[in-house]
Design a protein around this motif. Sequence first.
Motif, PDB file in Angstrom:
ATOM      1  N   PRO A  57       0.825  -1.208   0.000  1.00  0.00           N
ATOM      2  CA  PRO A  57       0.000   0.000   0.000  1.00  0.00           C
ATOM      3  C   PRO A  57       0.857   1.255   0.000  1.00  0.00           C
ATOM      4  N   LYS A  58       0.220   2.409  -0.215  1.00  0.00           N
ATOM      5  CA  LYS A  58       0.922   3.692  -0.129  1.00  0.00           C
ATOM      6  C   LYS A  58       0.938   4.219   1.308  1.00  0.00           C
ATOM      7  N   PHE A  59      -0.066   3.801   2.064  1.00  0.00           N
ATOM      8  CA  PHE A  59      -0.221   4.341   3.410  1.00  0.00           C
ATOM      9  C   PHE A  59      -0.793   3.257   4.320  1.00  0.00           C
ATOM     10  N   ALA A  60      -0.213   3.079   5.504  1.00  0.00           N
ATOM     11  CA  ALA A  60      -0.640   2.027   6.420  1.00  0.00           C
ATOM     12  C   ALA A  60      -0.997   2.598   7.781  1.00  0.00           C
ATOM     13  N   VAL A  61      -2.131   2.145   8.309  1.00  0.00           N
ATOM     14  CA  VAL A  61      -2.517   2.431   9.691  1.00  0.00           C
ATOM     15  C   VAL A  61      -2.291   1.146  10.487  1.00  0.00           C
ATOM     16  N   LEU A  62      -1.445   1.220  11.494  1.00  0.00           N
ATOM     17  CA  LEU A  62      -1.143   0.061  12.329  1.00  0.00           C
ATOM     18  C   LEU A  62      -1.766   0.290  13.700  1.00  0.00           C
ATOM     19  N   ASP A  63      -2.878  -0.399  13.958  1.00  0.00           N
ATOM     20  CA  ASP A  63      -3.634  -0.181  15.188  1.00  0.00           C
ATOM     21  C   ASP A  63      -3.155  -1.142  16.282  1.00  0.00           C
ATOM     22  N   GLU A  64      -2.292  -0.650  17.141  1.00  0.00           N
ATOM     23  CA  GLU A  64      -1.748  -1.417  18.258  1.00  0.00           C
ATOM     24  C   GLU A  64      -1.213  -2.778  17.800  1.00  0.00           C
ATOM     25  N   THR A  65      -0.421  -2.735  16.754  1.00  0.00           N
ATOM     26  CA  THR A  65       0.192  -3.952  16.224  1.00  0.00           C
ATOM     27  C   THR A  65       1.092  -4.615  17.255  1.00  0.00           C
ATOM     28  N   ASP A  66       1.576  -3.856  18.225  1.00  0.00           N
ATOM     29  CA  ASP A  66       2.485  -4.396  19.233  1.00  0.00           C
ATOM     30  C   ASP A  66       1.765  -5.104  20.369  1.00  0.00           C
ATOM     31  N   SER A  67       0.446  -4.978  20.475  1.00  0.00           N
ATOM     32  CA  SER A  67      -0.255  -5.578  21.608  1.00  0.00           C
ATOM     33  C   SER A  67      -0.208  -7.099  21.528  1.00  0.00           C
ATOM     34  N   GLY A  68       0.091  -7.719  22.654  1.00  0.00           N
ATOM     35  CA  GLY A  68       0.128  -9.173  22.729  1.00  0.00           C
ATOM     36  C   GLY A  68       1.383  -9.820  22.187  1.00  0.00           C
ATOM     37  N   LEU A  69       2.385  -9.040  21.831  1.00  0.00           N
ATOM     38  CA  LEU A  69       3.615  -9.600  21.269  1.00  0.00           C
ATOM     39  C   LEU A  69       4.704  -9.719  22.335  1.00  0.00           C
ATOM     40  N   ASP A  70       5.416 -10.849  22.324  1.00  0.00           N
ATOM     41  CA  ASP A  70       6.594 -10.943  23.175  1.00  0.00           C
ATOM     42  C   ASP A  70       7.753 -10.215  22.496  1.00  0.00           C
ATOM     43  N   VAL A  71       8.887 -10.174  23.157  1.00  0.00           N
ATOM     44  CA  VAL A  71      10.004  -9.372  22.653  1.00  0.00           C
ATOM     45  C   VAL A  71      10.461  -9.847  21.280  1.00  0.00           C
ATOM     46  N   ASP A  72      10.582 -11.160  21.097  1.00  0.00           N
ATOM     47  CA  ASP A  72      11.057 -11.689  19.815  1.00  0.00           C
ATOM     48  C   ASP A  72      10.072 -11.375  18.686  1.00  0.00           C
ATOM     49  N   ALA A  73       8.775 -11.598  18.956  1.00  0.00           N
ATOM     50  CA  ALA A  73       7.764 -11.331  17.934  1.00  0.00           C
ATOM     51  C   ALA A  73       7.698  -9.835  17.612  1.00  0.00           C
ATOM     52  N   LEU A  74       7.870  -8.998  18.632  1.00  0.00           N
ATOM     53  CA  LEU A  74       7.858  -7.550  18.414  1.00  0.00           C
ATOM     54  C   LEU A  74       8.975  -7.134  17.464  1.00  0.00           C
ATOM     55  N   LYS A  75      10.151  -7.708  17.659  1.00  0.00           N
ATOM     56  CA  LYS A  75      11.285  -7.390  16.788  1.00  0.00           C
ATOM     57  C   LYS A  75      11.012  -7.832  15.351  1.00  0.00           C
ATOM     58  N   ILE A  76      10.458  -9.026  15.187  1.00  0.00           N
ATOM     59  CA  ILE A  76      10.194  -9.561  13.851  1.00  0.00           C
ATOM     60  C   ILE A  76       9.151  -8.720  13.130  1.00  0.00           C
ATOM     61  N   VAL A  77       8.068  -8.381  13.853  1.00  0.00           N
ATOM     62  CA  VAL A  77       7.016  -7.562  13.254  1.00  0.00           C
ATOM     63  C   VAL A  77       7.547  -6.176  12.908  1.00  0.00           C
TER      64      VAL A  77
END
Length: 253
Positions: free
Chosen positions: A166-186
């Motif tokens: 896309p040209k523009f992305a809205v990320l709505d609390e994409t970090d919620s529920g992620l552990d440290v490793d998953a947060l880094k990957i995302v």
Amino acid sequence: MSVLEIKDLRVSVETDQGTKHILKGVDLTINEGEIHAVMGPNGSGKSTLAYTIAGHPKYHVEGGSVVFDGAEVLDMTVDERARAGLFLAMQYPVEIPGVTNTNFLRTAKTAIDGEAPAIRTWVKDVREAMGNLRMDNSFAERNVNEGFSGGEKKRNEILQLELLKPKFAVLDETDSGLDVDALKIVSEGVNRAKANTGLGILLITHYTRILRYIEPDFVHVFVNGRVAEQGGRELANRLEDEGYDRFLTGVTA
């Protein structure tokens, strides 16, 4: 250059207690290649902003405009917004029983581009993107988000982001529920998508931890349906130290 301009946006929602006014005059301009972090306490209107941009029918626009590349987004259907280049990574990604990831992604890509991607190239792109997100190949044939863990659902959202471009992305609390490793990957996936396409990003979050991996150009504090303050990365650091108390003192609905 792509630009998303939000001007005096006012939005309400119907509840059992009657009409609730949530957004009360939001002004925000995001240029291509910029990352804007939106932070604020629960109930301040952050997710309402995200879903209004995406076209959720629950939210009623009472006034204002959302203009994307010169076109009024509020006049578009949801699918027209997607084809125009808008993308929403949901806070709570939904399960779609009976629809495999493979079929979903290729159908979406075809709808956006107006023609089906070449099979050989597409399969290579999908496998590469899944590998980068540490997703096993078996996820390609599983139904969309069905039986996925919270972290797997969030990775699947970023998989869509990388492949649909896309040209523009809205990320709505994409970090919620992620552990440290998953947060880094995302976070790596988001940064990779931005590097490859130059997309603009509106990143909604409660916490500063994702901002350690996705560096914002601007930080906006949402309180009671309005932008109460804006600044750079240093504002997020101050919020982490002080919280939102200084914004909430004396606030009324």
